[in-house]
Design a protein around this motif. Structure first.
Motif, mmCIF file in Angstrom:
data_model
loop_
_atom_site.group_PDB
_atom_site.id
_atom_site.type_symbol
_atom_site.label_atom_id
_atom_site.label_comp_id
_atom_site.label_asym_id
_atom_site.label_seq_id
_atom_site.Cartn_x
_atom_site.Cartn_y
_atom_site.Cartn_z
ATOM 1 N N THR A 1 -0.910 14.785 -6.431
ATOM 2 C CA THR A 1 -1.001 15.589 -5.219
ATOM 3 C C THR A 1 -2.400 16.179 -5.097
ATOM 4 O OG1 THR A 1 0.058 17.397 -3.981
ATOM 5 C CG2 THR A 1 -0.225 17.722 -6.343
ATOM 6 N N ASP A 2 -2.782 16.524 -3.891
ATOM 7 C CA ASP A 2 -4.020 17.268 -3.687
ATOM 8 C C ASP A 2 -3.864 18.168 -2.466
ATOM 9 O OD1 ASP A 2 -4.531 15.750 -1.376
ATOM 10 O OD2 ASP A 2 -5.979 14.447 -2.364
ATOM 11 N N LYS A 3 -4.801 19.098 -2.339
ATOM 12 C CA LYS A 3 -4.741 20.076 -1.255
ATOM 13 C C LYS A 3 -4.929 19.425 0.103
ATOM 14 C CE LYS A 3 -6.946 24.384 0.304
ATOM 15 N NZ LYS A 3 -8.015 25.373 0.021
ATOM 16 N N GLU A 4 -5.787 18.393 0.163
ATOM 17 C CA GLU A 4 -6.130 17.784 1.445
ATOM 18 C C GLU A 4 -4.984 16.995 2.063
ATOM 19 O OE1 GLU A 4 -7.920 17.658 -1.253
ATOM 20 O OE2 GLU A 4 -9.765 18.731 -0.730
ATOM 21 N N SER A 5 -4.217 16.277 1.227
ATOM 22 C CA SER A 5 -3.241 15.355 1.808
ATOM 23 C C SER A 5 -1.844 15.433 1.215
ATOM 24 C CB SER A 5 -3.765 13.915 1.691
ATOM 25 O OG SER A 5 -4.151 13.618 0.359
ATOM 26 N N GLY A 6 -1.621 16.290 0.232
ATOM 27 C CA GLY A 6 -0.270 16.467 -0.287
ATOM 28 C C GLY A 6 0.112 15.464 -1.364
ATOM 29 N N LYS A 7 1.438 15.239 -1.506
ATOM 30 C CA LYS A 7 1.979 14.419 -2.586
ATOM 31 C C LYS A 7 1.902 12.925 -2.292
ATOM 32 C CE LYS A 7 5.499 17.714 -4.219
ATOM 33 N NZ LYS A 7 6.948 17.890 -4.443
ATOM 34 N N LEU A 8 1.819 12.145 -3.379
ATOM 35 C CA LEU A 8 1.983 10.702 -3.262
ATOM 36 C C LEU A 8 3.338 10.406 -2.636
ATOM 37 C CD1 LEU A 8 1.127 7.896 -5.724
ATOM 38 C CD2 LEU A 8 3.526 8.175 -5.080
ATOM 39 N N GLN A 9 3.383 9.354 -1.854
ATOM 40 C CA GLN A 9 4.615 8.958 -1.177
ATOM 41 C C GLN A 9 4.970 7.535 -1.606
ATOM 42 O OE1 GLN A 9 4.758 7.793 3.173
ATOM 43 N NE2 GLN A 9 5.516 9.865 3.316
ATOM 44 N N LEU A 10 6.193 7.359 -2.088
ATOM 45 C CA LEU A 10 6.646 6.053 -2.556
ATOM 46 C C LEU A 10 7.762 5.540 -1.661
ATOM 47 C CD1 LEU A 10 7.229 4.931 -6.199
ATOM 48 C CD2 LEU A 10 8.999 4.506 -4.502
ATOM 49 N N SER A 11 7.640 4.281 -1.232
ATOM 50 C CA SER A 11 8.648 3.640 -0.386
ATOM 51 C C SER A 11 9.159 2.382 -1.074
ATOM 52 C CB SER A 11 8.067 3.284 0.975
ATOM 53 O OG SER A 11 7.680 4.433 1.684
ATOM 54 N N PHE A 12 10.452 2.349 -1.351
ATOM 55 C CA PHE A 12 11.139 1.205 -1.960
ATOM 56 C C PHE A 12 11.769 0.432 -0.804
ATOM 57 C CE2 PHE A 12 14.941 0.186 -5.017
ATOM 58 C CZ PHE A 12 14.549 -1.143 -5.071
ATOM 59 N N TYR A 13 11.225 -0.776 -0.494
ATOM 60 C CA TYR A 13 11.624 -1.387 0.773
ATOM 61 C C TYR A 13 12.280 -2.762 0.683
ATOM 62 C CZ TYR A 13 7.190 -4.045 0.693
ATOM 63 O OH TYR A 13 6.154 -4.877 0.353
ATOM 64 N N SER A 14 12.259 -3.429 -0.475
ATOM 65 C CA SER A 14 12.985 -4.701 -0.547
ATOM 66 C C SER A 14 13.216 -5.125 -1.989
ATOM 67 C CB SER A 14 12.263 -5.813 0.228
ATOM 68 O OG SER A 14 11.123 -6.259 -0.459
ATOM 69 N N MET A 15 14.110 -6.100 -2.145
ATOM 70 C CA MET A 15 14.488 -6.623 -3.459
ATOM 71 C C MET A 15 14.907 -8.075 -3.285
ATOM 72 S SD MET A 15 17.229 -5.036 -6.185
ATOM 73 C CE MET A 15 18.510 -4.835 -4.956
ATOM 74 N N ASP B 1 -3.026 5.905 17.653
ATOM 75 C CA ASP B 1 -1.963 5.213 16.933
ATOM 76 C C ASP B 1 -1.539 5.954 15.672
ATOM 77 O OD1 ASP B 1 -0.166 3.150 16.368
ATOM 78 O OD2 ASP B 1 -1.639 1.998 15.241
ATOM 79 N N CYS B 2 -1.443 7.266 15.776
ATOM 80 C CA CYS B 2 -1.049 8.037 14.594
ATOM 81 C C CYS B 2 -0.367 9.322 15.050
ATOM 82 C CB CYS B 2 -2.269 8.317 13.718
ATOM 83 S SG CYS B 2 -1.872 8.993 12.106
ATOM 84 N N LYS B 3 -1.117 10.408 15.073
ATOM 85 C CA LYS B 3 -0.535 11.695 15.451
ATOM 86 C C LYS B 3 -1.636 12.632 15.910
ATOM 87 C CE LYS B 3 -0.805 13.558 10.726
ATOM 88 N NZ LYS B 3 -0.039 14.092 9.578
ATOM 89 N N PHE B 4 -1.233 13.698 16.563
ATOM 90 C CA PHE B 4 -2.099 14.822 16.897
ATOM 91 C C PHE B 4 -1.903 15.910 15.847
ATOM 92 C CE2 PHE B 4 -1.433 13.254 21.373
ATOM 93 C CZ PHE B 4 -2.761 12.990 21.656
ATOM 94 N N PRO B 5 -2.916 16.774 15.607
ATOM 95 C CA PRO B 5 -4.266 16.743 16.168
ATOM 96 C C PRO B 5 -5.103 15.632 15.541
ATOM 97 C CG PRO B 5 -4.061 18.545 14.610
ATOM 98 C CD PRO B 5 -2.694 17.944 14.742
ATOM 99 N N ILE B 6 -6.409 15.713 15.660
ATOM 100 C CA ILE B 6 -7.279 14.635 15.197
ATOM 101 C C ILE B 6 -7.161 14.463 13.684
ATOM 102 C CG2 ILE B 6 -9.438 15.910 14.720
ATOM 103 C CD1 ILE B 6 -10.768 13.688 16.584
ATOM 104 N N VAL B 7 -7.176 13.209 13.240
ATOM 105 C CA VAL B 7 -6.944 12.867 11.834
ATOM 106 C C VAL B 7 -8.275 12.466 11.194
ATOM 107 C CG1 VAL B 7 -5.776 11.293 10.257
ATOM 108 C CG2 VAL B 7 -4.585 12.120 12.314
ATOM 109 N N TYR B 8 -8.727 13.250 10.213
ATOM 110 C CA TYR B 8 -10.014 12.944 9.588
ATOM 111 C C TYR B 8 -9.858 12.148 8.298
ATOM 112 C CZ TYR B 8 -9.346 16.553 5.992
ATOM 113 O OH TYR B 8 -8.868 17.293 4.938
ATOM 114 N N GLY B 9 -8.632 12.057 7.771
ATOM 115 C CA GLY B 9 -8.439 11.353 6.514
ATOM 116 C C GLY B 9 -7.126 10.592 6.476
#
Length: 437
Positions: free
Chosen positions: A293-307, A181-189
């Motif tokens: 941000t970090d090397k393992e997973s990249g930048k923070l991701q922000l989603s603005f979804y309702s008001m 329920d995510c993506k390939f290849p295998i996800v460790y984090g």
């Protein structure tokens, strides 16, 4: 090993022998609108998910598996010897609701030009069935396994995984396993996730300039439609929807609505200017000082979804998926320094980061099998997604989306490529043989 190579070489023939049967079952499952509903008798997450659960139990029995069910929340199908430990696969039968952005019937399995369309074909009915059918092909051949394998199907993944605690109250967790329920290849984090509401009270009555505002808003996606009515004049906005974990792929209507409100007078105008400057179209939180941000997973991701406007209060909802080496406390502490007076934060849901040992033998083996079957790089990765791997011990995400495929789930015309469905079934088939033979 020679035996495994011989069995693997026969996969396409095995698949083709059962293809029509598999497609029939796939269609029947997609036709069940398993959107979460009100709790009813023996249906803790609504009638739709319960119908899907009962269908899968009956299908599993038909395919010759041993089956079980826990608290009308999680079912399972099992094959192999009665060993103390078991290898697990955990998928979900519940789906997000549909809106008016569909070209194809959402609760029918449509096949066109090599693609399946329908709600749940990717998230998560199609991939879950791929894992179940892969195990069925092993069973059909009468291949002996060293340990039993249990394919589990839950009914509340989309709304917080409240089904899994019921399962763990009565059943031991697997010693290892995956969720498709995510993506390939295998996800460790998986990154940490925090979903929150920022509510600001407007004390000078200037919020009365806004008659109403709204749209098609939900935490699962970035909205493509919204409206705002100011002093009797209604303006509608249209953009492009994307899943909430892919905000960079959307044309979010909320910043457009906010910009419209920056012309208002008083505290309301100032509030809209603050939202416009601090959030706006950003997806990394930079203007809030949240661009961690970090090397393992990249930048923070922000989603603005309702008001929402409610009397003298304006609320906005955002979710943030933060790097695995950053703490929730650090994110919240920084956010609080940026808030206007009269603003309060309410936490709607939170999931800490999850990091598994990517050097576990089965994870290393699965990475190699993925590379052999696809010719692609199998190095374990991290994700912005939130999967069952957070709720079930010893589970990691593995599939179904292949590299380059993003932003498919939680919106109209959800799709899955037929050849990808066959390939993921082969990957799971080979992985089961590698781990359990």
């Amino acid at each position: 090993m020679t035996k495994l190579k011989k069995v693997r070489s026969d996969f396409e023939e095995l698949f083709n022998q059962s293809r029509d049967e598999f497609l029939e079952y796939f269609n029947e499952l997609i036709q069940i609108p398993s959107v979460k509903g009100n709790k009813t008798y023996q249906a803790p997450f609504g009638v739709g998910p319960k119908r899907a659960l009962e269908y899968l139990i009956q299908l599993s029995k038909k395919l010759g598996f041993k089956t079980g069910k826990v608290s009308n929340s999680v079912g399972w199908a099992e094959y192999g010897p009665e060993t103390k430990e078991y290898f697990g696969v955990l998928g979900h039968l519940d789906v997000v609701d549909v809106t008016n952005d569909w070209t194809y019937p959402p609760f029918d399995l449509t096949f066109k030009d090599g693609f399946f369309y329908g709600r749940g074909v990717l998230d998560n009915k199609g991939p879950f069935l791929a894992s179940l059918f892969a195990l069925y092909l092993i069973k059909k051949q009468g291949i002996d396994l060293k340990k039993r394998i249990r394919v589990m199907f839950g009914t509340d993944e989309e709304s917080g995984s409240k089904d899994i605690p019921f399962y763990l109250e009565s059943e031991k967790p697997p010693y290892g396993g995956f969720t498709p329920d995510c993506k390939f290849p295998i996800v460790y984090g998986e990154r940490g996730l925090i979903d929150l509401t920022i509510t600001t009270t407007v004390t000078d009555d200037s919020l009365e300039q806004i008659d109403s505002l709204g749209g098609e808003f939900d935490k699962s996606f970035i909205p493509e439609y919204g409206f705002i009515s100011i002093s009797g004049k209604k303006t509608e906005f249209h953009g492009k929807k994307a899943p909430s974990n892919a905000p960079d792929m959307a044309e979010n209507v909320l910043p457009m609505m906010i910009r419209q409100g920056t012309t208002l007078s008083g505290q309301t105008g100032e509030l809209f200017k603050w939202i416009d400057s601090k959030i706006g179209n950003q997806v990394d939180g930079k203007n809030l000082g949240l661009d961690f941000t970090d090397k393992e997973s990249g930048k923070l991701q922000l989603s603005f979804y309702s008001m929402e406007k409610n009397l003298d209060k304006l609320s906005i909802n955002i979710s943030m998926r933060y790097p695995v080496t950053i703490s929730e406390d650090k994110v919240l502490s920084q956010l609080k320094t940026q808030l206007l007076n009269e603003s309060l934060i309410k936490i709607n849901r939170r999931f800490p980061s999850v990091v598994k040992d990517k050097n576990l033998p089965y994870m290393q083996d699965f990475s190699k099998i993925y590379e052999q079957d696809t010719g692609l790089d199998g190095t374990p990765v991290t994700t912005t997604g939130a999967t069952y791997a957070r709720a079930m011990p010893n589970i990691v995400a593995f599939g179904p989306s292949f590299p380059g495929q993003k932003g498919i789930a939680h919106k109209g015309d959800e799709w899955l490529k037929y050849s990808d469905w066959q390939m993921m079934m082969q990957i799971y088939y080979d992985c089961f043989l590698s781990e359990l033979c």
